[in-house]
Motif scaffolding. Sequence first.
Motif, PDB file in Angstrom:
ATOM      1  N   TYR A  46      37.012  24.164   9.754  1.00 47.37           N
ATOM      2  CA  TYR A  46      36.336  23.348   8.751  1.00 47.37           C
ATOM      3  C   TYR A  46      36.969  21.966   8.787  1.00 47.37           C
ATOM      4  CZ  TYR A  46      35.144  21.404   4.179  1.00 47.37           C
ATOM      5  OH  TYR A  46      34.708  20.587   3.184  1.00 47.37           O
ATOM      6  N   VAL A  47      36.159  20.948   9.040  1.00 48.16           N
ATOM      7  CA  VAL A  47      36.662  19.590   9.187  1.00 48.16           C
ATOM      8  C   VAL A  47      36.127  18.750   8.034  1.00 48.16           C
ATOM      9  CG1 VAL A  47      36.893  17.618  10.752  1.00 48.16           C
ATOM     10  CG2 VAL A  47      36.482  19.906  11.680  1.00 48.16           C
ATOM     11  N   GLN A  48      37.022  18.098   7.300  1.00 52.01           N
ATOM     12  CA  GLN A  48      36.625  17.218   6.220  1.00 52.01           C
ATOM     13  C   GLN A  48      37.117  15.804   6.518  1.00 52.01           C
ATOM     14  OE1 GLN A  48      38.485  18.534   2.588  1.00 52.01           O
ATOM     15  NE2 GLN A  48      40.323  19.214   3.665  1.00 52.01           N
ATOM     16  N   LYS A  49      36.683  14.850   5.718  1.00 58.10           N
ATOM     17  CA  LYS A  49      37.011  13.457   5.986  1.00 58.10           C
ATOM     18  C   LYS A  49      38.531  13.278   6.091  1.00 58.10           C
ATOM     19  CE  LYS A  49      36.941  12.065   1.102  1.00 58.10           C
ATOM     20  NZ  LYS A  49      36.367  11.129   0.125  1.00 58.10           N
ATOM     21  N   GLY A  50      38.924  12.416   7.026  1.00 58.06           N
ATOM     22  CA  GLY A  50      40.332  12.180   7.245  1.00 58.06           C
ATOM     23  C   GLY A  50      40.991  13.229   8.108  1.00 58.06           C
ATOM     24  N   SER A  51      40.208  13.973   8.880  1.00 59.71           N
ATOM     25  CA  SER A  51      40.755  15.012   9.750  1.00 59.71           C
ATOM     26  C   SER A  51      40.426  14.711  11.202  1.00 59.71           C
ATOM     27  CB  SER A  51      40.193  16.385   9.384  1.00 59.71           C
ATOM     28  OG  SER A  51      40.557  16.759   8.079  1.00 59.71           O
ATOM     29  N   MET A  52      41.317  15.146  12.086  1.00 61.68           N
ATOM     30  CA  MET A  52      41.110  15.021  13.526  1.00 61.68           C
ATOM     31  C   MET A  52      41.108  16.396  14.168  1.00 61.68           C
ATOM     32  SD  MET A  52      43.373  11.778  14.903  1.00 61.68           S
ATOM     33  CE  MET A  52      44.912  12.314  14.128  1.00 61.68           C
ATOM     34  N   ILE A  53      40.233  16.558  15.153  1.00 65.84           N
ATOM     35  CA  ILE A  53      40.185  17.773  15.961  1.00 65.84           C
ATOM     36  C   ILE A  53      40.491  17.394  17.405  1.00 65.84           C
ATOM     37  CG2 ILE A  53      38.573  19.410  17.001  1.00 65.84           C
ATOM     38  CD1 ILE A  53      39.286  20.501  14.449  1.00 65.84           C
ATOM     39  N   PHE A  54      41.276  18.236  18.085  1.00 66.35           N
ATOM     40  CA  PHE A  54      41.675  17.966  19.468  1.00 66.35           C
ATOM     41  C   PHE A  54      41.108  19.064  20.374  1.00 66.35           C
ATOM     42  CE2 PHE A  54      44.590  15.758  16.791  1.00 66.35           C
ATOM     43  CZ  PHE A  54      44.897  14.599  17.475  1.00 66.35           C
ATOM     44  N   ILE A  55      40.284  18.662  21.339  1.00 69.87           N
ATOM     45  CA  ILE A  55      39.649  19.601  22.265  1.00 69.87           C
ATOM     46  C   ILE A  55      40.155  19.313  23.664  1.00 69.87           C
ATOM     47  CG2 ILE A  55      37.474  20.501  23.167  1.00 69.87           C
ATOM     48  CD1 ILE A  55      37.348  18.382  20.049  1.00 69.87           C
ATOM     49  N   LYS A  56      40.808  20.280  24.269  1.00 72.69           N
ATOM     50  CA  LYS A  56      41.341  20.042  25.605  1.00 72.69           C
ATOM     51  C   LYS A  56      40.269  20.260  26.672  1.00 72.69           C
ATOM     52  CE  LYS A  56      43.511  24.630  25.980  1.00 72.69           C
ATOM     53  NZ  LYS A  56      44.810  25.321  26.082  1.00 72.69           N
ATOM     54  N   LYS A  57      40.630  19.987  27.893  1.00 68.21           N
ATOM     55  CA  LYS A  57      39.678  20.057  29.003  1.00 68.21           C
ATOM     56  C   LYS A  57      39.104  21.464  29.159  1.00 68.21           C
ATOM     57  CE  LYS A  57      42.636  18.776  32.034  1.00 68.21           C
ATOM     58  NZ  LYS A  57      43.228  18.433  33.341  1.00 68.21           N
ATOM     59  N   ASN A  58      37.796  21.495  29.439  1.00 73.95           N
ATOM     60  CA  ASN A  58      37.090  22.722  29.811  1.00 73.95           C
ATOM     61  C   ASN A  58      37.079  23.799  28.727  1.00 73.95           C
ATOM     62  OD1 ASN A  58      36.416  21.771  32.469  1.00 73.95           O
ATOM     63  ND2 ASN A  58      38.555  22.127  33.035  1.00 73.95           N
ATOM     64  N   GLU A  59      37.259  23.405  27.487  1.00 70.25           N
ATOM     65  CA  GLU A  59      37.111  24.341  26.388  1.00 70.25           C
ATOM     66  C   GLU A  59      35.671  24.308  25.886  1.00 70.25           C
ATOM     67  OE1 GLU A  59      41.121  25.185  23.940  1.00 70.25           O
ATOM     68  OE2 GLU A  59      40.157  23.273  23.483  1.00 70.25           O
ATOM     69  N   ILE A  60      35.104  25.458  25.665  1.00 68.90           N
ATOM     70  CA  ILE A  60      33.757  25.535  25.115  1.00 68.90           C
ATOM     71  C   ILE A  60      33.820  25.165  23.634  1.00 68.90           C
ATOM     72  CG2 ILE A  60      31.825  27.072  24.594  1.00 68.90           C
ATOM     73  CD1 ILE A  60      32.638  28.717  27.038  1.00 68.90           C
ATOM     74  N   HIS A  61      32.979  24.223  23.221  1.00 67.50           N
ATOM     75  CA  HIS A  61      33.024  23.771  21.842  1.00 67.50           C
ATOM     76  C   HIS A  61      31.650  23.294  21.375  1.00 67.50           C
ATOM     77  CE1 HIS A  61      33.840  20.217  24.349  1.00 67.50           C
ATOM     78  NE2 HIS A  61      33.290  19.489  23.386  1.00 67.50           N
ATOM     79  N   LYS A  62      31.525  23.171  20.059  1.00 64.29           N
ATOM     80  CA  LYS A  62      30.244  22.786  19.471  1.00 64.29           C
ATOM     81  C   LYS A  62      30.471  22.399  18.014  1.00 64.29           C
ATOM     82  CE  LYS A  62      25.536  24.607  18.761  1.00 64.29           C
ATOM     83  NZ  LYS A  62      25.360  24.240  17.336  1.00 64.29           N
ATOM     84  N   THR A  63      29.854  21.311  17.575  1.00 66.13           N
ATOM     85  CA  THR A  63      29.876  20.986  16.148  1.00 66.13           C
ATOM     86  C   THR A  63      28.709  21.674  15.461  1.00 66.13           C
ATOM     87  OG1 THR A  63      28.598  18.960  16.526  1.00 66.13           O
ATOM     88  CG2 THR A  63      30.998  18.751  16.433  1.00 66.13           C
TER      89      THR A  63
END
Length: 296
Positions: A46-63
């Motif tokens: 769960y991402v709220q304002k003022g937050s950062m998410i870090f996605i490394k190479k070749n990871e499956i992801h989706k917002t």
Amino acid sequence: MDEDFQIHFAKGENFAMRKFHYHDHYEIYYLFAGERYYYIENRTYYVQKGSMIFIKKNEIHKTIAGGKLHERAVVYFTDRFVDQYHGQHMDMLLSSFMSANRIVELNNLEQNYIENLIFQMNNEYSDRGRQGRSLYCETLLVQLLLFASRKMKETAEAAHIPMHPKISEVIEYCNANFVKSLTMEGVAARFFISPFHFSRLFKRYTGFNFTQYIHTLRIREAQKLLRETPHKVIEIAGQVGYVNIAHFNRKFKQIAMMSPMEYKKMIKSSGIFTTDAAAASGTPSPAAYESPHRPI
């Protein structure tokens, strides 16, 4: 990705990636406003304002849509962009991507530091003819990655130290009254704490001294007004508690690392903020501040 570094801004409502995807570069997702859900491999954040998410190479992801208007920035970079760093330095820079927990949640006294770095990145990235453009973006990215690495480490260490209940009350009071003329001694007396004990407690549990905290609350609000309203700088100075425009300009520059007009110009160049935007804000690392015994 055509370049080794890219940055993009966007805003919208109920927008989500249409499908899961992955790529061979690193991604940093920062949310200015709103809320989102972000799926990475086998975990949803769960991402709220003022937050950062870090996605490394070749990871499956989706917002995933959070149901509210949101504004975000996404930074992409490849290994080549930071290939001058090796060993422990590289491990530290990329530690946020390797952590079991990929989210960094910034408090109200940290968000502007990251946002200012992001706006500077965008300002530099947008001017393709600027000398040293790639190098400058690299230095800004390194600052962001180092901050995130330290923040994750500090968060893990601080998880065992609960907030002092009295300081929690003080923070709530300051957040509601920062435009007033406040002194450390006055607030300490209001909460029946000696000034010496108050100073030690406040520093221990917030990481900031009292005067610094009040100034950053004010400048945070000033930056929000610069983003969201057409008001003049001198009007905004008064609205956030400064009776002297020179004092306001000096504090703004100490905290935001640029003048109010420079900040407004930088925000405008990002192209995503409007006068009705519900943007978030915070504050950067400290500079020099006045004595805590003087009215602020």
